[in-house]
Design a protein around this motif. Structure first.
Motif, mmCIF file in Angstrom:
data_model
loop_
_atom_site.group_PDB
_atom_site.id
_atom_site.type_symbol
_atom_site.label_atom_id
_atom_site.label_comp_id
_atom_site.label_asym_id
_atom_site.label_seq_id
_atom_site.Cartn_x
_atom_site.Cartn_y
_atom_site.Cartn_z
ATOM 1 N N PRO A 115 0.949 -1.266 0.069
ATOM 2 C CA PRO A 115 0.134 0.211 -0.032
ATOM 3 C C PRO A 115 0.621 1.249 -0.034
ATOM 4 O O PRO A 115 0.396 2.119 -0.622
ATOM 5 C CB PRO A 115 -0.726 -0.273 1.230
ATOM 6 C CG PRO A 115 -0.694 -1.473 1.979
ATOM 7 C CD PRO A 115 0.307 -2.166 1.185
ATOM 8 N N GLU A 116 2.110 1.322 0.665
ATOM 9 C CA GLU A 116 2.886 2.470 0.778
ATOM 10 C C GLU A 116 3.205 2.845 -0.590
ATOM 11 O O GLU A 116 3.345 3.853 -1.146
ATOM 12 C CB GLU A 116 3.875 2.306 1.894
ATOM 13 C CG GLU A 116 4.987 3.479 1.853
ATOM 14 C CD GLU A 116 4.163 4.740 2.460
ATOM 15 O OE1 GLU A 116 4.892 5.906 2.228
ATOM 16 O OE2 GLU A 116 3.083 4.974 3.012
ATOM 17 N N HIS A 136 2.340 1.754 -3.380
ATOM 18 C CA HIS A 136 0.966 1.966 -4.372
ATOM 19 C C HIS A 136 0.780 3.871 -4.196
ATOM 20 O O HIS A 136 0.572 4.330 -5.198
ATOM 21 C CB HIS A 136 -0.041 1.122 -4.007
ATOM 22 C CG HIS A 136 -1.439 1.430 -4.921
ATOM 23 N ND1 HIS A 136 -1.494 1.266 -6.141
ATOM 24 C CD2 HIS A 136 -2.349 2.410 -4.757
ATOM 25 C CE1 HIS A 136 -2.558 1.404 -6.853
ATOM 26 N NE2 HIS A 136 -3.185 2.227 -5.799
ATOM 27 N N ARG A 137 0.724 4.139 -2.894
ATOM 28 C CA ARG A 137 0.496 5.496 -2.704
ATOM 29 C C ARG A 137 1.600 6.550 -3.243
ATOM 30 O O ARG A 137 1.375 7.359 -3.625
ATOM 31 C CB ARG A 137 0.282 5.781 -1.211
ATOM 32 C CG ARG A 137 0.085 7.067 -0.870
ATOM 33 C CD ARG A 137 0.129 7.522 0.681
ATOM 34 N NE ARG A 137 1.653 7.428 1.128
ATOM 35 C CZ ARG A 137 2.404 8.295 1.086
ATOM 36 N NH1 ARG A 137 2.167 9.403 0.442
ATOM 37 N NH2 ARG A 137 3.695 8.080 1.552
ATOM 38 N N LEU A 138 2.967 5.893 -3.429
ATOM 39 C CA LEU A 138 3.801 6.894 -3.840
ATOM 40 C C LEU A 138 4.024 6.486 -5.452
ATOM 41 O O LEU A 138 4.884 7.410 -6.080
ATOM 42 C CB LEU A 138 5.323 6.186 -3.254
ATOM 43 C CG LEU A 138 5.283 6.544 -1.814
ATOM 44 C CD1 LEU A 138 6.619 5.926 -1.183
ATOM 45 C CD2 LEU A 138 5.456 8.178 -1.392
ATOM 46 N N GLY A 139 3.229 5.550 -6.127
ATOM 47 C CA GLY A 139 3.641 5.362 -7.334
ATOM 48 C C GLY A 139 4.598 4.342 -7.989
ATOM 49 O O GLY A 139 5.159 4.509 -8.835
ATOM 50 N N ARG A 186 10.978 -1.944 -3.404
ATOM 51 C CA ARG A 186 10.225 -0.819 -3.896
ATOM 52 C C ARG A 186 11.019 0.340 -4.793
ATOM 53 O O ARG A 186 12.074 0.885 -4.287
ATOM 54 C CB ARG A 186 9.660 -0.173 -2.668
ATOM 55 C CG ARG A 186 8.417 0.905 -3.024
ATOM 56 C CD ARG A 186 8.003 1.357 -1.934
ATOM 57 N NE ARG A 186 7.286 0.727 -0.881
ATOM 58 C CZ ARG A 186 7.235 0.821 0.330
ATOM 59 N NH1 ARG A 186 8.056 1.441 1.109
ATOM 60 N NH2 ARG A 186 6.639 -0.176 1.042
ATOM 61 N N ARG A 244 10.889 3.610 -7.701
ATOM 62 C CA ARG A 244 10.342 4.598 -8.044
ATOM 63 C C ARG A 244 11.129 5.856 -8.654
ATOM 64 O O ARG A 244 12.206 5.820 -8.161
ATOM 65 C CB ARG A 244 8.943 5.316 -7.192
ATOM 66 C CG ARG A 244 9.544 6.004 -6.077
ATOM 67 C CD ARG A 244 8.405 6.511 -5.129
ATOM 68 N NE ARG A 244 8.849 7.025 -3.920
ATOM 69 C CZ ARG A 244 9.160 8.394 -3.762
ATOM 70 N NH1 ARG A 244 8.921 9.105 -4.809
ATOM 71 N NH2 ARG A 244 9.587 8.994 -2.685
#
Length: 154
Positions: free
Chosen positions: A39-40, A42-45, A66, A68
């Motif tokens: 979820p974290e 996903h929130r950050l893209g 993770r 990005r």
């Protein structure tokens, strides 16, 4: 510079419509999306990449990255041999961190995976890794690296 606009964007959205969700390479190799729950990220893209799976003592542990990209743009002044002038600076900042998740191993689900209908890792919650710990569970404080002295004659 116009030609660079045709290069694929590394920050391409996470939907990956052109990449199949599962590809059977041979009778022992399958490449598939693990559907990990971050979820974290996903929130950050962010995307979850490079997963590793460990099966040990009745547990499944997954470690991944993770990843990005962030773009920042600012005005600046260019000072070069021909003089100075206004410039636009575009910073590409790549963020990468380790994330982990674990769950009890469901032997029945694993026996059917990946050819069955259930995924034993479906929506496995992933969280950020907070760093090395001592055997007592405290944060590691000792330096794991040392600075080497540069000797130019070598």
């Amino acid at each position: 510079l116009v030609g660079f606009s045709f290069l694929p964007d590394p920050a391409y959205d996470g939907s990956l419509p052109d990449i199949p969700a599962q590809m059977v390479i041979d009778n022992q190799t399958v490449d598939l999306r693990l559907q990990l729950h971050d979820p974290e990220g996903h929130r950050l893209g962010a995307s979850v990449i490079n997963p590793s799976i460990l099966l040990k003592d009745g547990a499944v542990v997954v470690v991944a990255r993770r990843h990005r990209r962030e773009t920042k743009q600012r005005s600046a002044v260019y000072n070069g041999p021909e003089g100075s002038g206004d410039a636009v600076v575009i910073d590409q900042i790549w963020h990468s961190e380790i994330i982990m998740g674990s769950t009890a191993m469901d032997s029945i689900a694993w026996a059917k995976w990946p050819t069955g209908t259930s995924n034993p890792l479906d929506m496995l919650p992933m969280t950020s890794w907070s760093g090395l710990r001592t055997p007592r569970g405290q944060q590691w404080k000792e330096d794991l690296c040392w600075v080497e002295t540069w000797i130019s004659s070598n």
